[in-house]
Design an enzyme around this catalytic site. Structure first.
Site, mmCIF file in Angstrom:
data_model
loop_
_atom_site.group_PDB
_atom_site.id
_atom_site.type_symbol
_atom_site.label_atom_id
_atom_site.label_comp_id
_atom_site.label_asym_id
_atom_site.label_seq_id
_atom_site.Cartn_x
_atom_site.Cartn_y
_atom_site.Cartn_z
ATOM 1 N N LYS A 1 8.996 0.792 3.598
ATOM 2 C CA LYS A 1 7.600 1.905 3.568
ATOM 3 C C LYS A 1 8.381 3.265 2.684
ATOM 4 O O LYS A 1 9.749 3.360 3.339
ATOM 5 C CB LYS A 1 6.949 2.214 4.784
ATOM 6 C CG LYS A 1 6.642 0.783 5.745
ATOM 7 C CD LYS A 1 5.544 0.402 5.101
ATOM 8 C CE LYS A 1 5.151 -0.911 5.959
ATOM 9 N NZ LYS A 1 3.797 -1.453 5.298
ATOM 10 N N HIS B 1 3.235 -14.062 2.076
ATOM 11 C CA HIS B 1 2.443 -13.147 2.581
ATOM 12 C C HIS B 1 0.871 -13.496 2.535
ATOM 13 O O HIS B 1 0.746 -14.206 1.448
ATOM 14 C CB HIS B 1 2.531 -11.690 1.943
ATOM 15 C CG HIS B 1 1.882 -10.533 2.515
ATOM 16 N ND1 HIS B 1 0.392 -10.467 2.533
ATOM 17 C CD2 HIS B 1 2.581 -9.669 3.460
ATOM 18 C CE1 HIS B 1 0.276 -9.407 3.263
ATOM 19 N NE2 HIS B 1 1.377 -8.774 3.796
#
Length: 467
Positions: A166, A285
């Site tokens: 992130k 994902h």
């Protein structure tokens, strides 16, 4: 002979067959059907069977050129949904000859491709599929599976640890690689591209792969452990996707990644086949899944999407956390965890499993718990998911007050403490907080993490619950 009779007739006259005995080779589907007012459940169930197999809205003369009894889908049983008005579970059997071998794309195009827009239904949800062993055997499945992955990584007896880098968007390739290195050096097994990190103006894919590979090899040299970064190969076309996967293999990294729903099953199966042939692990994902699976009465349940992924191919897939920021009721989450990992799963309606599923030794998939989790969740995660899982802390690593590497240390220490306590026979559900506090005494990094996240909770009601 009677000859061809034009006209429209009720679906249930042809496609509702309660006397039918299912075959071992049939694909079985459980649909949650919400008929329009005035439409009987038998007609609604038969309409689903018809429109997802050989039927259309009117009688056609070409029906006489084939054997409909051999090829048609059949609604063979209907149950009312307890506690819900005008909702039914319609069970449909499809002959295996309706489906192309080894093609999840064709299976879904047939079963859910057209019928969900049907006017006679207010809503429709595919709750579960039974994949017959004869059809399972036409799929390669995961490139490697759980045991081969552990052997490649030389890591046993504990869950694997990951971290999503992130901020997910906006970092330069060099700064991104630095964040990867800090996390891996601190004790994580993997770091991860976020699902929407592909090849954007601020960070092109080739630069990212190069800096991440440098981070992997540097951290491996320092720790003596095998490390990996999920390099997202998802792209706008299959040729570009494969180019990225080939480059990752040439760099010598152990794992790549794909967004299997937005990328599509055809692309996913292509990539999985390449990964098996070239020794790459494949992380999956599930971006976009909640668009499809979150509403209780319409869409496709994630247990079906999980089965489809195991057939199409992937070594890891995100499965929810039970305790974090994203949707995931415990029994429902555990139902698709076992469907991903185990070889034989018994029917268990208490967990939402409608059919017994035999995977006939198709490799298993590691469930990935990711989304809003931190060190205080570790005992629950180890207790819920067990050793064969990946526990992925993004903000729960990078949000550490001292930086990425101390955040990784805190996660690794808390994991090792929980695994040791479990192996000593302690009850993680009851003693979890005490176990973490004890570990804080000899890990200042963990103590700092515990202080930061001691009050964080995500307490909302799950949308998708068992009936």
């Amino acid at each position: 002979s009677v000859g061809f009779k034009a006209g429209v007739k009720e679906y249930k006259l042809t496609y509702y067959t309660p006397e039918y005995e299912t075959k071992d080779t049939d694909i079985l589907a459980a649909f949650r059907v919400s008929p329009q007012p005035g439409v009987p459940p038998e007609e609604a169930g038969a309409a689903v069977a018809a429109e997802s197999s050989t039927g259309t809205w009117t009688t056609v003369w070409t029906d006489g050129l084939t054997n409909l009894d051999r090829y048609k889908g059949r609604c063979y049983h209907i149950d009312p949904v307890l506690g819900e008005e005008d909702q039914y579970i319609a069970y449909v059997a499809y002959p295996l000859d309706l489906f192309e071998e080894g093609s999840v794309t064709n299976m879904f195009t047939s079963i859910v491709g057209n019928v969900f827009g049907f006017k006679a239904l207010r809503a429709l949800r595919l709750e579960d599929l039974r994949i017959p062993t004869a059809y399972v055997k036409t799929f390669q499945g995961p490139p490697h599976g759980i045991q081969v992955e552990r052997d490649k990584l030389n890591k046993y007896g504990r869950p694997l640890l990951g971290c999503t880098i992130k901020p997910k968007l906006g970092l330069s390739a060099k700064n991104y690689g630095r964040a990867v290195y800090e996390c891996l050096r601190g004790g994580l097994d993997f770091t991860k591209d976020d699902e929407n990190v592909n090849s954007q103006p601020f960070m092109r894919w080739r630069d990212r792969l190069l800096f991440c590979a440098e981070a992997i090899f540097k951290s491996q040299a320092e720790t003596g452990e095998i490390k990996g970064h999920y390099l997202n190969a998802t792209a706008g076309n299959c040729e570009e996707m494969m180019k990225r996967a080939v480059f990752a293999r040439e760099l010598g990294v152990p794992i790549v990644m794909h967004d299997y729903l937005t990328g599509g099953f055809t692309a996913n199966t292509t990539l999985a086949s390449y990964c098996r042939d070239n020794g790459l692990l494949l992380h999956i994902h599930r971006a976009m899944h909640a668009v499809i699976d979150r509403q209780k009465n319409h869409g496709i349940h994630f247990r079906v999407l999980a089965k489809a992924l195991r057939m199409s191919g992937g070594d890891h897939i995100h499965s929810g956390t039970v305790v974090g920021k994203l949707e995931g009721e415990r029994n429902i989450t555990l139902s698709f965890v076992v469907l991903l990992r185990d070889d034989y799963i018994e029917k268990d309606r208490s967990r939402g499993i409608f059919f017994t599923q035999d995977w006939v030794s198709l490799p298993g998939v590691l469930p990935v718990a990711s989304g809003g989790i931190h060190v205080w969740h570790m005992p629950a995660l180890v207790e819920i998911f067990g050793d064969d899982s990946v526990l992925q802390f993004g903000g729960g690593t990078l949000g550490h007050p001292w930086g990425n590497a101390p955040g990784a240390v805190a996660n690794r220490v808390s994991l090792e403490a929980c695994v040791q306590a479990r192996n000593e026979g302690r009850d993680l559900a009851r003693e979890g907080n005490d176990i973490i506090r004890e570990a804080c005494k000899w890990s200042p990094e963990l103590a700092a993490a515990c202080e930061v996240w001691k009050e964080i909770k995500f307490e909302f009601t799950d949308m998708d619950t068992l009936d």
